[in-house]
Design a protein around this motif. Sequence first.
Motif, mmCIF file in Angstrom:
data_model
loop_
_atom_site.group_PDB
_atom_site.id
_atom_site.type_symbol
_atom_site.label_atom_id
_atom_site.label_comp_id
_atom_site.label_asym_id
_atom_site.label_seq_id
_atom_site.Cartn_x
_atom_site.Cartn_y
_atom_site.Cartn_z
ATOM 1 N N ASN A 19 0.774 -1.294 0.073
ATOM 2 C CA ASN A 19 0.289 0.473 0.231
ATOM 3 C C ASN A 19 0.832 1.238 -0.265
ATOM 4 N N PHE A 20 0.801 2.671 -1.217
ATOM 5 C CA PHE A 20 1.385 2.992 -0.752
ATOM 6 C C PHE A 20 0.257 4.713 -0.642
ATOM 7 N N GLY A 21 -0.687 4.662 0.394
ATOM 8 C CA GLY A 21 -1.100 5.726 0.491
ATOM 9 C C GLY A 21 -2.542 5.195 0.201
ATOM 10 N N ASP A 22 -2.795 4.979 0.192
ATOM 11 C CA ASP A 22 -4.513 3.655 -0.804
ATOM 12 C C ASP A 22 -4.165 4.457 -2.059
ATOM 13 N N SER A 23 -4.416 6.133 -2.565
ATOM 14 C CA SER A 23 -4.698 6.413 -3.377
ATOM 15 C C SER A 23 -3.348 5.464 -4.740
ATOM 16 N N PHE A 24 -2.590 4.620 -3.969
ATOM 17 C CA PHE A 24 -2.142 4.293 -5.029
ATOM 18 C C PHE A 24 -0.696 3.215 -4.409
ATOM 19 N N TYR A 25 0.082 2.392 -4.880
ATOM 20 C CA TYR A 25 0.707 1.219 -4.225
ATOM 21 C C TYR A 25 1.706 0.499 -5.164
ATOM 22 N N THR A 26 3.210 0.177 -4.813
ATOM 23 C CA THR A 26 3.366 -0.806 -5.057
ATOM 24 C C THR A 26 4.147 -1.882 -5.703
ATOM 25 N N TYR A 27 4.899 -2.492 -6.842
ATOM 26 C CA TYR A 27 5.297 -3.560 -7.343
ATOM 27 C C TYR A 27 6.532 -3.332 -7.063
ATOM 28 N N GLN A 28 6.929 -4.469 -6.196
ATOM 29 C CA GLN A 28 8.529 -4.920 -6.494
ATOM 30 C C GLN A 28 8.980 -6.103 -7.678
ATOM 31 N N LEU A 29 9.829 -5.166 -8.832
ATOM 32 C CA LEU A 29 9.856 -5.320 -10.432
ATOM 33 C C LEU A 29 10.686 -6.485 -10.217
ATOM 34 N N LEU A 30 12.468 -6.574 -9.683
ATOM 35 C CA LEU A 30 12.888 -6.709 -9.700
ATOM 36 C C LEU A 30 14.294 -6.644 -10.681
ATOM 37 N N LEU A 31 14.055 -5.778 -11.437
ATOM 38 C CA LEU A 31 14.628 -5.549 -12.898
ATOM 39 C C LEU A 31 15.009 -4.365 -12.867
ATOM 40 N N ASP A 32 16.065 -4.336 -14.083
ATOM 41 C CA ASP A 32 17.019 -3.800 -14.049
ATOM 42 C C ASP A 32 17.179 -2.482 -15.540
ATOM 43 N N LEU A 33 17.283 -2.112 -15.750
ATOM 44 C CA LEU A 33 17.345 -1.831 -17.176
ATOM 45 C C LEU A 33 18.004 -0.757 -17.505
ATOM 46 N N LYS A 34 19.308 -0.493 -18.613
ATOM 47 C CA LYS A 34 20.212 0.176 -18.303
ATOM 48 C C LYS A 34 19.931 1.150 -20.697
ATOM 49 N N PRO A 35 19.455 2.361 -20.237
ATOM 50 C CA PRO A 35 19.873 2.506 -21.793
ATOM 51 C C PRO A 35 20.671 2.829 -22.047
ATOM 52 N N GLU A 36 21.072 3.728 -23.197
ATOM 53 C CA GLU A 36 22.077 4.097 -23.415
ATOM 54 C C GLU A 36 22.376 5.545 -22.980
ATOM 55 N N PRO A 37 23.889 5.609 -22.660
ATOM 56 C CA PRO A 37 23.970 7.474 -22.652
ATOM 57 C C PRO A 37 23.260 8.296 -23.439
ATOM 58 N N GLY A 38 22.789 9.310 -22.405
ATOM 59 C CA GLY A 38 21.997 10.585 -23.183
ATOM 60 C C GLY A 38 20.424 9.832 -23.077
ATOM 61 N N PHE A 39 20.234 8.810 -23.112
ATOM 62 C CA PHE A 39 18.558 8.560 -22.454
ATOM 63 C C PHE A 39 17.902 7.813 -21.249
ATOM 64 N N ALA A 40 16.995 7.578 -20.894
ATOM 65 C CA ALA A 40 16.248 7.442 -19.463
ATOM 66 C C ALA A 40 14.872 6.620 -19.906
ATOM 67 N N ILE A 41 14.899 5.429 -19.136
ATOM 68 C CA ILE A 41 13.273 4.726 -19.289
ATOM 69 C C ILE A 41 11.666 5.668 -19.120
ATOM 70 N N LYS A 42 11.024 5.497 -19.804
ATOM 71 C CA LYS A 42 10.149 5.917 -19.617
ATOM 72 C C LYS A 42 8.867 5.340 -18.880
ATOM 73 N N VAL A 43 8.494 5.120 -17.948
ATOM 74 C CA VAL A 43 7.076 3.699 -17.078
ATOM 75 C C VAL A 43 6.123 4.136 -18.303
ATOM 76 N N GLU A 44 6.061 3.823 -18.308
ATOM 77 C CA GLU A 44 3.733 3.956 -19.098
ATOM 78 C C GLU A 44 3.002 2.797 -18.470
ATOM 79 N N THR A 45 1.667 3.540 -18.385
ATOM 80 C CA THR A 45 1.010 2.589 -18.581
ATOM 81 C C THR A 45 1.136 1.173 -20.057
ATOM 82 N N HIS A 46 0.962 0.201 -19.856
ATOM 83 C CA HIS A 46 0.581 -1.321 -20.675
ATOM 84 C C HIS A 46 -0.480 -0.823 -22.444
ATOM 85 N N PRO A 47 -0.795 -0.492 -23.256
ATOM 86 C CA PRO A 47 -1.279 -0.507 -24.522
ATOM 87 C C PRO A 47 -2.679 -1.044 -24.166
ATOM 88 N N SER A 48 -2.766 -2.582 -23.669
ATOM 89 C CA SER A 48 -3.765 -3.255 -23.265
ATOM 90 C C SER A 48 -4.912 -2.534 -22.177
#
Length: 240
Positions: free
Chosen positions: A94-123
């Motif tokens: 639980n994360f303040g009732d309005s949200f909740y968290t999930y432990q993903l156990l994944l590390d993504l490394k983009p190339e220099p100059g880039f970042a990883i953007k988290v988005e809702t899945h298109p489904s």
Amino acid sequence: MQKIKFRMAGDDLQPRRTRMEIPGWAGEPEKRSDGSHEYAWHCVPFTEAAKYGVEIFYPYQNELRASTRNGRLILEGDFGPPPAEGRSWPPFRNFGDSFYTYQLLLDLKPEPGFAIKVETHPSFYTDMTGTAPIAVPALIREWWPMLYFMVFKSPAEGQTHIFRPGTPLAQFTMVPAESEFVLEPMGYDEAAERELRSRRIHASRATLGADSQWLSTTDTIFDGTYRRMYGAARTSSDKG
């Protein structure tokens, strides 16, 4: 060719380039013809956006149900004992009732100059049951090496979001790390050129899309104008 490198902990399902599931969340394999129902995969702009990133999946065999009752978040799922010593368990918090968290156990490394953007899945956008999880957007920098946790929006009162085995959770895209752009109005000549191009496409649509026009079950007229121009643009780009 740009790369996104990843490392994982545990036995979570591996990430992959997002795919349109047909049949599945992207729709049924109906042809673009009169009497067919329109589905998400029929739309080229949506398909391009949906396939632009990396999708991740819910790896556990037990469903997780997130509900809101009387203003309180309820997380229900029988996860049993932790699969490994020291692992955060269960993986949802639980994360303040309005949200909740999930432990993903994944590390993504983009190339220099880039970042990883988290988005809702298109489904999420094709789900008509109201049960699809809603991932909260986030931007993770290349220098952050820790295994991710994700934040999800809690469902509205009386609704339930369901995490089902093997179903997609969210999508990650690699984007420029700095959003260095400004908004400015087009100049007269540029705006006029765009308007002229728009009118030419509109005037030619009956010809460009004549043999690809179809009427869906909701009486919506579709044609392949955009799809054909997209194909021509890709061909021209490849040759260039």
